[in-house]
Scaffold this motif. Structure first.
Motif, short mmCIF file in Angstrom:
data_model
loop_
_atom_site.label_atom_id
_atom_site.label_comp_id
_atom_site.label_asym_id
_atom_site.label_seq_id
_atom_site.Cartn_x
_atom_site.Cartn_y
_atom_site.Cartn_z
N LYS A 60 0.84 -1.20 0.00
CA LYS A 60 0.00 0.00 0.00
C LYS A 60 0.87 1.25 0.00
O LYS A 60 0.63 2.18 -0.77
CB LYS A 60 -0.92 -0.01 1.23
N GLU A 61 1.88 1.27 0.85
CA GLU A 61 2.78 2.43 0.93
C GLU A 61 3.53 2.64 -0.38
O GLU A 61 3.67 3.77 -0.84
CB GLU A 61 3.77 2.28 2.09
N SER A 62 4.00 1.56 -0.99
CA SER A 62 4.73 1.70 -2.25
C SER A 62 3.81 2.23 -3.36
O SER A 62 4.23 3.04 -4.19
CB SER A 62 5.39 0.39 -2.66
N ILE A 63 2.55 1.79 -3.37
CA ILE A 63 1.60 2.28 -4.37
C ILE A 63 1.30 3.76 -4.14
O ILE A 63 1.26 4.55 -5.08
CB ILE A 63 0.31 1.44 -4.35
N LEU A 64 1.11 4.14 -2.88
CA LEU A 64 0.83 5.55 -2.58
C LEU A 64 2.01 6.43 -2.97
O LEU A 64 1.82 7.54 -3.49
CB LEU A 64 0.49 5.72 -1.11
N LYS A 65 3.23 5.96 -2.76
CA LYS A 65 4.40 6.73 -3.17
C LYS A 65 4.46 6.85 -4.69
O LYS A 65 4.78 7.91 -5.23
CB LYS A 65 5.68 6.07 -2.65
N LEU A 66 4.15 5.77 -5.38
CA LEU A 66 4.15 5.79 -6.83
C LEU A 66 3.10 6.75 -7.37
O LEU A 66 3.37 7.53 -8.28
CB LEU A 66 3.89 4.37 -7.38
N ILE A 67 1.93 6.73 -6.80
CA ILE A 67 0.86 7.65 -7.20
C ILE A 67 1.29 9.09 -6.93
O ILE A 67 1.08 9.97 -7.77
CB ILE A 67 -0.46 7.33 -6.47
N GLY A 68 1.91 9.32 -5.81
CA GLY A 68 2.39 10.66 -5.48
C GLY A 68 3.42 11.16 -6.46
O GLY A 68 3.42 12.34 -6.85
N ARG A 69 4.30 10.29 -6.92
CA ARG A 69 5.33 10.69 -7.90
C ARG A 69 4.68 11.01 -9.24
O ARG A 69 5.08 11.95 -9.89
CB ARG A 69 6.34 9.54 -8.08
N LYS A 70 3.69 10.21 -9.64
CA LYS A 70 3.05 10.45 -10.93
C LYS A 70 2.30 11.78 -10.92
O LYS A 70 2.28 12.50 -11.90
CB LYS A 70 2.10 9.31 -11.28
N ARG A 71 1.68 12.11 -9.81
CA ARG A 71 0.94 13.38 -9.72
C ARG A 71 1.89 14.58 -9.80
O ARG A 71 1.55 15.61 -10.31
CB ARG A 71 0.13 13.44 -8.43
N SER A 72 3.07 14.43 -9.27
CA SER A 72 4.00 15.55 -9.27
C SER A 72 4.57 15.81 -10.66
O SER A 72 5.05 16.90 -10.93
CB SER A 72 5.14 15.30 -8.27
N PHE A 73 4.51 14.83 -11.56
CA PHE A 73 5.00 15.01 -12.93
C PHE A 73 3.95 15.61 -13.84
O PHE A 73 4.26 16.06 -14.93
CB PHE A 73 5.49 13.68 -13.53
#
Length: 74
Positions: A60-73
């Motif tokens: 869950k944490e790794s997915i949330l981090k991945l989603i957060g990175r995609k939003r910042s791009f």
């Protein structure tokens, strides 16, 4: 774990013992006072569930981090 009818104190003790490297047979045989005299079968169920939940929350944490990175791009 309500289905095992386990007190919070015993659950915390089991997690601590497992994290310290104790095996299920060792805990069942020599740490009865810390676990509420849980059987090795119930300890195995507890450990399986603990491993599952830890893996789940790590994913869950790794997915949330991945989603957060995609939003910042964007």
């Amino acid at each position: 774990m309500k289905n095992l009818k386990l007190k919070k104190k015993h659950a915390e003790n089991i997690v601590k013992l497992l994290d310290e490297g104790s095996t299920v047979p060792f805990i069942a045989r020599y740490r009865k006072e810390m676990t509420g005299a849980m059987t090795d079968e119930n300890l195995r169920l507890f450990k399986e569930r603990l491993d599952y939940l830890r893996g789940f929350y790590a994913r869950k944490e790794s997915i949330l981090k991945l989603i957060g990175r995609k939003r910042s791009f964007n």
